[in-house]
Design a protein around this motif. Structure first.
Motif, PDB file in Angstrom:
ATOM      1  N   VAL A  37       2.568  44.918  76.166  1.00  0.00           N
ATOM      2  CA  VAL A  37       3.942  43.991  76.937  1.00  0.00           C
ATOM      3  C   VAL A  37       4.263  44.553  77.549  1.00  0.00           C
ATOM      4  N   LEU A  38       4.262  43.822  78.711  1.00  0.00           N
ATOM      5  CA  LEU A  38       4.546  43.963  80.491  1.00  0.00           C
ATOM      6  C   LEU A  38       6.068  43.687  80.144  1.00  0.00           C
ATOM      7  N   ILE A  39       5.974  45.130  80.604  1.00  0.00           N
ATOM      8  CA  ILE A  39       8.030  45.143  80.773  1.00  0.00           C
ATOM      9  C   ILE A  39       8.210  45.614  82.293  1.00  0.00           C
ATOM     10  N   HIS A  40       9.986  45.424  82.769  1.00  0.00           N
ATOM     11  CA  HIS A  40      10.381  45.140  83.735  1.00  0.00           C
ATOM     12  C   HIS A  40       8.982  45.437  84.867  1.00  0.00           C
ATOM     13  N   ASP A  41       8.523  46.225  85.876  1.00  0.00           N
ATOM     14  CA  ASP A  41       7.937  45.474  87.163  1.00  0.00           C
ATOM     15  C   ASP A  41       6.431  45.351  87.069  1.00  0.00           C
ATOM     16  N   ALA A  42       5.700  45.972  85.215  1.00  0.00           N
ATOM     17  CA  ALA A  42       4.719  45.188  85.145  1.00  0.00           C
ATOM     18  C   ALA A  42       4.816  44.417  84.581  1.00  0.00           C
ATOM     19  N   VAL A  43       5.890  43.197  85.032  1.00  0.00           N
ATOM     20  CA  VAL A  43       5.599  41.894  84.662  1.00  0.00           C
ATOM     21  C   VAL A  43       4.985  41.233  85.904  1.00  0.00           C
ATOM     22  N   LEU A  44       4.849  42.343  86.848  1.00  0.00           N
ATOM     23  CA  LEU A  44       4.424  41.654  88.162  1.00  0.00           C
ATOM     24  C   LEU A  44       2.619  41.897  88.242  1.00  0.00           C
ATOM     25  N   LEU A  65       0.661  40.863  76.806  1.00  0.00           N
ATOM     26  CA  LEU A  65       1.894  39.642  77.010  1.00  0.00           C
ATOM     27  C   LEU A  65       2.691  40.065  77.390  1.00  0.00           C
ATOM     28  N   ALA A  66       4.444  39.244  78.347  1.00  0.00           N
ATOM     29  CA  ALA A  66       4.767  39.885  78.983  1.00  0.00           C
ATOM     30  C   ALA A  66       6.014  39.489  78.589  1.00  0.00           C
ATOM     31  N   CYS A  67       7.011  40.369  78.465  1.00  0.00           N
ATOM     32  CA  CYS A  67       9.052  40.481  77.806  1.00  0.00           C
ATOM     33  C   CYS A  67       8.933  38.673  78.987  1.00  0.00           C
ATOM     34  N   SER A  68       9.816  38.059  78.223  1.00  0.00           N
ATOM     35  CA  SER A  68      10.143  36.824  78.942  1.00  0.00           C
ATOM     36  C   SER A  68      11.246  37.159  79.928  1.00  0.00           C
ATOM     37  N   GLU A  69      12.192  37.561  79.560  1.00  0.00           N
ATOM     38  CA  GLU A  69      13.068  37.770  80.176  1.00  0.00           C
ATOM     39  C   GLU A  69      12.981  38.630  82.012  1.00  0.00           C
ATOM     40  N   ASP A  70      12.250  39.921  81.361  1.00  0.00           N
ATOM     41  CA  ASP A  70      11.895  40.427  82.458  1.00  0.00           C
ATOM     42  C   ASP A  70      11.066  39.949  83.506  1.00  0.00           C
TER      43      ASP A  70
END
Length: 101
Positions: A37-44, A65-70
């Motif tokens: 799960v990618l969170i914070h800046d990792a969603v980039l 997967l990526a954290c939707s809020e981030d």
């Protein structure tokens, strides 16, 4: 002993975290079922950067997967399958091992 692969969850918060991705690749190559799960800046992260980090030649099966809020906050919600905070908690509760990076 079950023949099912062990479910491992890795929460990655930094972009291009070579150590985290090397561990994910190694564990997947060893037969573990790896979810990230990618969170914070990792969603980039992009598919091309992850190909480089996971290895371009026959990359292991790693579910990302990526954290939707981030992702929404950073306007990249179209890049990855999204999971909300409640889903992240659910994945943490179901995983045999959780590692945060």
């Amino acid at each position: 002993m079950s023949s099912e692969p062990v479910s491992e969850l890795h929460l990655i918060s930094r972009r291009s975290d070579e150590r985290a991705w090397a561990v994910c690749r190694s564990r997947a190559e060893a037969g573990a079922h790896v979810e990230v799960v990618l969170i914070h800046d990792a969603v980039l992260e992009t598919e091309s950067t992850l190909s480089e980090l996971l290895g371009e030649a026959d990359p292991p099966a790693v579910t990302i997967l990526a954290c939707s809020e981030d992702a929404i906050r950073r306007k990249v919600e179209e890049r990855w399958a999204l999971i909300d905070y409640a889903g992240v908690i659910d994945h943490c509760a179901r995983a045999a091992r959780v590692t945060t990076w």
